[in-house]
Structures are given as C-alpha cells and as structure tokens.
Design a protein around this motif. Structure first.
Motif, PDB file in Angstrom:
ATOM      1  N   LEU A   1       3.857   6.658  -9.066  1.00  0.00           N
ATOM      2  CA  LEU A   1       2.579   6.158  -8.545  1.00  0.00           C
ATOM      3  C   LEU A   1       1.832   5.342  -9.595  1.00  0.00           C
ATOM      4  CD1 LEU A   1       1.322   9.273  -6.534  1.00  0.00           C
ATOM      5  CD2 LEU A   1       2.101   7.078  -5.589  1.00  0.00           C
ATOM      6  N   GLU A   2       1.794   5.837 -10.824  1.00  0.00           N
ATOM      7  CA  GLU A   2       1.102   5.115 -11.892  1.00  0.00           C
ATOM      8  C   GLU A   2       1.726   3.756 -12.155  1.00  0.00           C
ATOM      9  OE1 GLU A   2       0.923   7.738 -15.289  1.00  0.00           O
ATOM     10  OE2 GLU A   2      -0.263   9.206 -14.184  1.00  0.00           O
ATOM     11  N   ARG A   3       3.045   3.713 -12.218  1.00  0.00           N
ATOM     12  CA  ARG A   3       3.719   2.437 -12.481  1.00  0.00           C
ATOM     13  C   ARG A   3       3.484   1.427 -11.357  1.00  0.00           C
ATOM     14  NH1 ARG A   3       8.465   2.484 -15.779  1.00  0.00           N
ATOM     15  NH2 ARG A   3       8.556   0.274 -15.296  1.00  0.00           N
TER      16      ARG A   3
ATOM     17  N   HIS B   1       0.868  -1.168   0.000  1.00  0.00           N
ATOM     18  CA  HIS B   1       0.000   0.000   0.000  1.00  0.00           C
ATOM     19  C   HIS B   1       0.909   1.224   0.000  1.00  0.00           C
ATOM     20  CE1 HIS B   1      -3.866  -2.068   1.182  1.00  0.00           C
ATOM     21  NE2 HIS B   1      -2.949  -3.023   1.340  1.00  0.00           N
ATOM     22  N   ILE B   2       0.858   2.004  -1.071  1.00  0.00           N
ATOM     23  CA  ILE B   2       1.669   3.210  -1.191  1.00  0.00           C
ATOM     24  C   ILE B   2       0.885   4.375  -0.601  1.00  0.00           C
ATOM     25  CG2 ILE B   2       2.864   4.781  -2.770  1.00  0.00           C
ATOM     26  CD1 ILE B   2       3.996   1.907  -2.728  1.00  0.00           C
ATOM     27  N   VAL B   3       1.453   5.035   0.380  1.00  0.00           N
ATOM     28  CA  VAL B   3       0.789   6.173   1.010  1.00  0.00           C
ATOM     29  C   VAL B   3       1.087   7.388   0.131  1.00  0.00           C
ATOM     30  CG1 VAL B   3       0.400   7.443   3.140  1.00  0.00           C
ATOM     31  CG2 VAL B   3       1.176   5.057   3.235  1.00  0.00           C
ATOM     32  N   SER B   4       0.160   7.671  -0.772  1.00  0.00           N
ATOM     33  CA  SER B   4       0.416   8.613  -1.870  1.00  0.00           C
ATOM     34  C   SER B   4       0.676  10.049  -1.415  1.00  0.00           C
ATOM     35  CB  SER B   4      -0.735   8.589  -2.878  1.00  0.00           C
ATOM     36  OG  SER B   4      -1.939   8.977  -2.260  1.00  0.00           O
ATOM     37  N   ASP B   5       0.181  10.433  -0.256  1.00  0.00           N
ATOM     38  CA  ASP B   5       0.472  11.776   0.241  1.00  0.00           C
ATOM     39  C   ASP B   5       1.688  11.797   1.173  1.00  0.00           C
ATOM     40  OD1 ASP B   5      -0.727  10.542   2.433  1.00  0.00           O
ATOM     41  OD2 ASP B   5      -2.273  12.072   2.714  1.00  0.00           O
ATOM     42  N   ALA B   6       2.370  10.662   1.279  1.00  0.00           N
ATOM     43  CA  ALA B   6       3.574  10.553   2.105  1.00  0.00           C
ATOM     44  C   ALA B   6       4.740   9.994   1.281  1.00  0.00           C
ATOM     45  CB  ALA B   6       3.309   9.695   3.333  1.00  0.00           C
ATOM     46  N   VAL B   7       4.673  10.201  -0.037  1.00  0.00           N
ATOM     47  CA  VAL B   7       5.794   9.914  -0.944  1.00  0.00           C
ATOM     48  C   VAL B   7       5.989  11.151  -1.811  1.00  0.00           C
ATOM     49  CG1 VAL B   7       5.470   7.400  -1.038  1.00  0.00           C
ATOM     50  CG2 VAL B   7       4.340   8.854  -2.746  1.00  0.00           C
ATOM     51  N   SER B   8       7.200  11.326  -2.322  1.00  0.00           N
ATOM     52  CA  SER B   8       7.431  12.437  -3.230  1.00  0.00           C
ATOM     53  C   SER B   8       8.705  12.214  -4.028  1.00  0.00           C
ATOM     54  CB  SER B   8       7.524  13.766  -2.479  1.00  0.00           C
ATOM     55  OG  SER B   8       7.436  14.852  -3.409  1.00  0.00           O
ATOM     56  N   SER B   9       8.852  13.063  -5.027  1.00  0.00           N
ATOM     57  CA  SER B   9      10.053  13.132  -5.864  1.00  0.00           C
ATOM     58  C   SER B   9      10.390  14.607  -6.019  1.00  0.00           C
ATOM     59  CB  SER B   9       9.789  12.503  -7.238  1.00  0.00           C
ATOM     60  OG  SER B   9       9.530  11.115  -7.122  1.00  0.00           O
ATOM     61  N   ARG B  10      11.489  14.878  -6.671  1.00  0.00           N
ATOM     62  CA  ARG B  10      11.865  16.282  -6.886  1.00  0.00           C
ATOM     63  C   ARG B  10      10.889  16.997  -7.803  1.00  0.00           C
ATOM     64  NH1 ARG B  10      17.396  14.704  -8.897  1.00  0.00           N
ATOM     65  NH2 ARG B  10      16.299  12.726  -8.860  1.00  0.00           N
ATOM     66  N   SER B  11      10.194  16.256  -8.660  1.00  0.00           N
ATOM     67  CA  SER B  11       9.199  16.872  -9.534  1.00  0.00           C
ATOM     68  C   SER B  11       7.860  16.147  -9.397  1.00  0.00           C
ATOM     69  CB  SER B  11       9.655  16.832 -11.002  1.00  0.00           C
ATOM     70  OG  SER B  11       9.541  15.528 -11.519  1.00  0.00           O
ATOM     71  N   ALA B  12       6.786  16.904  -9.615  1.00  0.00           N
ATOM     72  CA  ALA B  12       5.441  16.324  -9.569  1.00  0.00           C
ATOM     73  C   ALA B  12       5.293  15.244 -10.640  1.00  0.00           C
ATOM     74  CB  ALA B  12       4.395  17.421  -9.760  1.00  0.00           C
ATOM     75  N   HIS B  13       5.894  15.476 -11.803  1.00  0.00           N
ATOM     76  CA  HIS B  13       5.813  14.506 -12.898  1.00  0.00           C
ATOM     77  C   HIS B  13       6.401  13.162 -12.479  1.00  0.00           C
ATOM     78  CE1 HIS B  13       5.929  12.719 -16.872  1.00  0.00           C
ATOM     79  NE2 HIS B  13       7.211  12.458 -16.663  1.00  0.00           N
ATOM     80  N   ASN B  14       7.580  13.163 -11.883  1.00  0.00           N
ATOM     81  CA  ASN B  14       8.212  11.903 -11.482  1.00  0.00           C
ATOM     82  C   ASN B  14       7.438  11.210 -10.364  1.00  0.00           C
ATOM     83  OD1 ASN B  14      10.247  11.773 -13.380  1.00  0.00           O
ATOM     84  ND2 ASN B  14      11.677  12.942 -12.127  1.00  0.00           N
ATOM     85  N   LYS B  15       6.861  11.988  -9.460  1.00  0.00           N
ATOM     86  CA  LYS B  15       6.020  11.390  -8.419  1.00  0.00           C
ATOM     87  C   LYS B  15       4.835  10.682  -9.067  1.00  0.00           C
ATOM     88  CE  LYS B  15       2.916  12.267  -4.582  1.00  0.00           C
ATOM     89  NZ  LYS B  15       2.352  13.211  -3.618  1.00  0.00           N
ATOM     90  N   GLN B  16       4.145  11.374  -9.957  1.00  0.00           N
ATOM     91  CA  GLN B  16       2.971  10.805 -10.615  1.00  0.00           C
ATOM     92  C   GLN B  16       3.332   9.569 -11.438  1.00  0.00           C
ATOM     93  OE1 GLN B  16      -0.123  11.715  -9.889  1.00  0.00           O
ATOM     94  NE2 GLN B  16      -0.795   9.986 -11.113  1.00  0.00           N
ATOM     95  N   LEU B  17       4.423   9.637 -12.154  1.00  0.00           N
ATOM     96  CA  LEU B  17       4.882   8.499 -12.951  1.00  0.00           C
ATOM     97  C   LEU B  17       5.145   7.284 -12.066  1.00  0.00           C
ATOM     98  CD1 LEU B  17       5.747   7.433 -15.738  1.00  0.00           C
ATOM     99  CD2 LEU B  17       8.021   8.356 -15.276  1.00  0.00           C
TER     100      LEU B  17
END
Length: 179
Positions: A142-144, A124-140
C-alpha cells in the motif's frame, strides 16, 4: 473523485488455497463481495483475473458465484498489464479510473498498479479489499503504490463516491449492502 461512467473494477487473483492464507481473510472476502455486488448495482464493468489457475485454483466460490457472467482473464505474469488479453479487455472498456482489489497486495496488485499508473490510468486501491499473507507485506505494498501516485480508498468510501447522491434505488441498495 471517481466518476461512474469512467470507472471499472479490477479483481486480481483471489484464488484457491492462496486466498485462504491471506491476512484477515474473513474481512477481505466480505469487502470483496460488497465491492463486487456494489459494482453490479452500479452497472460498472468488472475485470477478473486468475494467476495460473491450474496451480493455484480458480477464484473462490464466494466471489465467482457473484460474477457468473464475468470470464476470468488467465495469466502467468504478476502484473495483469503484461498479459495481452487483460490489456485488450481493459482498452475495450474505455475507462481511465480503476478500482483495484485482490491479492497479493505486494506482488500482483502492486505490479499491476505500477504498470497502470505508467500507462496513464488513475488507480484507486481499495485498501480493505486487498491483502497479503502478512500484514507487513500488505502495508508495504500500500505504501509503495501510494507513493507512486495511486489513491487509497475503502469499499464503502468508493461505493458512495461513485453514487454522488443520497437518493434513488441504487443508493438504497448500496446502503443496504454496506450495513
């Protein structure tokens, strides 16, 4: 559904200067703190990792101060699972559901999740408690992970799911924590 007796929290590499470069770092740090405090209220095991701490620094004080009894697993691999110490600690917990949080979503969190899924864990990925340097990389990332079978959740959602019931002292503490 998450089952408290079968769940552990994995906090990945929230360290030094790199942590300060994360997209929406303030909300990331707040949610990580809530998640860690919630895990402690619920008496859930926590595994903390640090990627090459000599170079990246230690876990940020705002989080490490919440977990004085948790010894970080040091690693140089992107996937935590490629580290024998991490794998040993994880096996010793006898938990099959893992709440995963930390940085960076598209690198260490992603590669760890892929290996955990391959090993048969429910992630279970806690989506509001993960991040990357860019929003794009975070979203990518999460999607993968979602397309590979990981479940996306949020800090508040996960904590209340683990509680299962709206009564008792732990419910009161969690309710206060998320306000």
């Amino acid at each position: 559904m998450l089952d408290l007796d079968n769940t552990a929290l994995v906090v990945i590499d929230v360290q030094g200067k790199l942590a300060e470069l994360m997209h929406q770092k303030e909300s990331l740090f707040e949610n990580l703190a809530r998640l860690i405090q919630g895990a402690q209220i619920l008496e859930m095991p926590i595994i903390l990792t640090e990627q090459y701490p000599k170079g990246l620094g230690r876990t940020i004080d705002a989080l490490s101060s919440l977990m004085p009894a948790v010894t970080p697993v040091e690693k140089i691999t992107f996937s935590c699972c490629a580290n024998p110490d991490f794998s040993e600690v994880l096996r010793g917990l006898h938990r099959k559901q893992l709440l995963v949080c930390g940085i960076e979503t598209h690198i260490c969190v992603y590669q760890t999740t892929m290996d955990l899924l391959t090993a048969g864990y429910e992630v279970h990925i806690v989506s509001d408690a993960v991040s990357s340097r860019s929003a794009h990389n975070k979203q990518l990332g999460l999607e993968r992970m979602k397309s590979a079978g990981a479940v996306l959740t949020g800090t508040e959602m996960a904590l209340f799911e683990l509680l299962h019931i709206a009564q008792g002292e732990k419910f009161k503490q969690i309710s206060k924590l998320v306000k």
